[in-house]
Design an enzyme around this catalytic site. Structure first.
Site, PDB file in Angstrom:
ATOM      1  N   ARG A 126      -2.049 -32.471  36.367  1.00  0.00           N
ATOM      2  CA  ARG A 126      -2.919 -31.295  36.506  1.00  0.00           C
ATOM      3  C   ARG A 126      -3.507 -30.892  35.148  1.00  0.00           C
ATOM      4  O   ARG A 126      -4.568 -30.284  35.097  1.00  0.00           O
ATOM      5  CB  ARG A 126      -2.147 -30.134  37.123  1.00  0.00           C
ATOM      6  CG  ARG A 126      -2.070 -30.242  38.632  1.00  0.00           C
ATOM      7  CD  ARG A 126      -1.332 -29.067  39.222  1.00  0.00           C
ATOM      8  NE  ARG A 126      -1.606 -28.927  40.640  1.00  0.00           N
ATOM      9  CZ  ARG A 126      -0.969 -28.084  41.421  1.00  0.00           C
ATOM     10  NH1 ARG A 126      -0.038 -27.291  40.939  1.00  0.00           N
ATOM     11  NH2 ARG A 126      -1.262 -28.007  42.704  1.00  0.00           N
ATOM     12  N   GLY A 170       0.786 -31.063  44.080  1.00  0.00           N
ATOM     13  CA  GLY A 170       1.597 -31.454  42.933  1.00  0.00           C
ATOM     14  C   GLY A 170       2.694 -32.443  43.274  1.00  0.00           C
ATOM     15  O   GLY A 170       2.736 -33.560  42.737  1.00  0.00           O
TER      16      GLY A 170
HETATM   17  C1  3PG Z   1       0.082 -25.102  43.902  1.00  0.00           C
HETATM   18  O1  3PG Z   1       0.947 -25.654  43.233  1.00  0.00           O
HETATM   19  O2  3PG Z   1      -0.063 -25.316  45.117  1.00  0.00           O
HETATM   20  C2  3PG Z   1      -0.874 -24.155  43.230  1.00  0.00           C
HETATM   21  O3  3PG Z   1      -0.696 -24.152  41.849  1.00  0.00           O
HETATM   22  C3  3PG Z   1      -0.742 -22.765  43.797  1.00  0.00           C
HETATM   23  O4  3PG Z   1       0.559 -22.275  43.592  1.00  0.00           O
HETATM   24  P1  3PG Z   1       1.142 -21.149  44.561  1.00  0.00           P
HETATM   25  O5  3PG Z   1       1.399 -21.804  45.893  1.00  0.00           O
HETATM   26  O6  3PG Z   1       2.401 -20.640  43.925  1.00  0.00           O
HETATM   27  O7  3PG Z   1       0.094 -20.072  44.703  1.00  0.00           O
HETATM   28 MG    MG Z   2       2.688 -26.904  44.440  1.00  0.00          MG
END
Ligand code: 3PG
Ligand code: MG
Length: 394
Positions: free
Chosen positions: A37, A351
């Site tokens: 990322r 991720g």
């Molecule tokens: C993710 O990892 O999906 C994004 O960075 C958003 O994070 P969050 O689900 O904690 O809002």
């Molecule tokens: Mg995530």
């Protein structure tokens, strides 16, 4: 959907606030497990530096919910970014306030600073206008390159656009282009594989993705809620009790849309999900009361692989089991290699799914790996994400 981008504006000498999604997986010692990322935002950051902007980056990390959490500081991220850019990145210990304003005022052209974790400030998730104003006061222009967070109507994603001219970064532009292309006319059958954490939220997304897809394969954390909703015992697995009704409704809705909703037939269970944990394969009808589900089982792998082998478009968000632990990684591994071997449009979102595919060395075999998980799924439901809605069209 052609949005104005960072290329369409003059940034020379300007202070540019750039929202990025540096919410990267961290290990227990504060090391970055996967820096994709961060790398994904380099084109935007490099372009701004080359055009003599003063670059003020901001991101969230994890979910500290408005409080300072020492484990979720962005210092390690700033260090990695600095290595990648091969120039200093000043890591601030606050998101707003006098020290931040001072740092922003003192920047030279081409300098880069990274604000502290936005979610240490209670105003971020509340989209508090006072916080948006403070953030925007640091800069002349707002660039949103945080596709992965664009489904969150937070201050740094949508709020600051009320106070600053707003454009998209190159990552945002690429994600929109790729995912729109996929959405336009997907080759069918079209499957969504859904797993991972954030179960409650993803069950909601699943409901809205039904009109778009032909097959849904359920695994990971949400499998337990689906199995329980269908009437099976799931032992000590975490279940979203308040979603059981919705899960039953989804089954009915899937039938009316003629979507095949596939649930595991067998699972791997364990007593504790740690390293060296026990692992036992059982049919879903026989999950012991003192065990929790940690992966899909071999029969399910066969069932899911057969389904995927008929598909021409597949979107995958969320591992099938506790992928970090070898005993519970087989479901994720197996599906990743099925997708890698398919001549189909394969889109990996999020991720941890991207990390799993990268660990297996299969990233290059996929059609597209998105930095967004929840964001890419919501994008596919056809919903205009709040962080994209605030960016003006070209
Ligand atoms: C993710 O990892 O999906 C994004 O960075 C958003 O994070 P969050 O689900 O904690 O809002
Ligand atoms: Mg995530």
């Amino acid at each position: 959907m052609q949005k104005k981008t960072v290329e369409d504006i003059d940034v020379s000498g300007k202070r540019v606030l750039v929202r990025v999604d540096f919410n990267v997986p961290m290990d227990t010692r504060g090391g970055i497990e996967d820096d994709n990322r961060i790398r994904a935002c380099l084109p935007t950051i490099r372009s701004l530096i080359a055009r003599r902007a003063r670059v003020i980056l901001c991101s969230h990390l994890g979910r500290p919910h408005g409080r300072v959490d020492e484990h979720l500081r962005l210092g390690p991220v700033a260090r990695r970014l600095s290595e990648l850019l091969q120039q200093p990145v000043v890591s601030l210990r606050e998101t707003t306030g006098p020290a931040v304003e001072h740092a922003a005022r003192g920047m030279q052209e081409g300098d880069v600073i990274l604000l502290e974790n936005l979610r240490f400030s209670p105003g971020e998730e509340k989209n508090d206008p006072a916080f948006s104003r403070e953030l925007s006061g640091l800069a002349d222009i707002f660039v949103n390159d945080a596709f992965g967070a664009s489904h969150r109507a937070h201050a740094s994603v949508v709020g600051v656009a009320d106070y600053l001219p707003c454009v998209s970064g190159f990552l945002m532009e690429k994600e929109i282009e790729m995912l729109s292309g996929l959405l336009e006319d997907p080759a069918r059958p079209f499957a969504a594989i859904m797993g991972g954490a954030k179960v409650g939220e993803k069950i909601g997304i699943l409901e809205h993705i039904l009109p778009t897809v032909n097959i849904v394969l359920v695994g990971g954390g949400m499998a337990a809620t689906f199995l329980k909703g269908t009437g099976y015992g799931v032992g000590t697995s975490v279940v979203e009790e308040e979603k059981l009704e919705l899960v039953r409704m989804i089954a009915g809705k899937a039938a009316s849309y003629r979507v095949r909703l596939l649930l595991p037939a067998d699972v791997v269970v364990t007593d504790t999900p740690g390293a060296g944990a026990s692992a036992l394969i059982v049919p879903v009808t026989q999950v012991p009361a003192d065990r929790m589900i940690a992966d899909i089982g071999p029969e399910t792998i066969t069932l899911y692989s057969e389904a995927l082998n008929t598909c021409r478009t597949v979107v995958w968000n969320g591992p099938m089991g506790i992928f970090e632990i070898p005993q519970f990684s087989e479901g994720t591994r197996a599906l990743a290699s099925v997708l890698a071997g398919r001549d189909a449009m394969t889109v990996i979102g999020g991720g941890s799914t991207a990390e799993a595919v990268a660990q297996l060395g299969l990233t290059e075999k996929m059609s597209y790996v998105s930095t967004g998980g929840g964001a890419s799924l919501q994008f596919l439901t056809g919903k205009v994400l709040p962080g994209i809605a605030v960016i003006p069209d070209k």
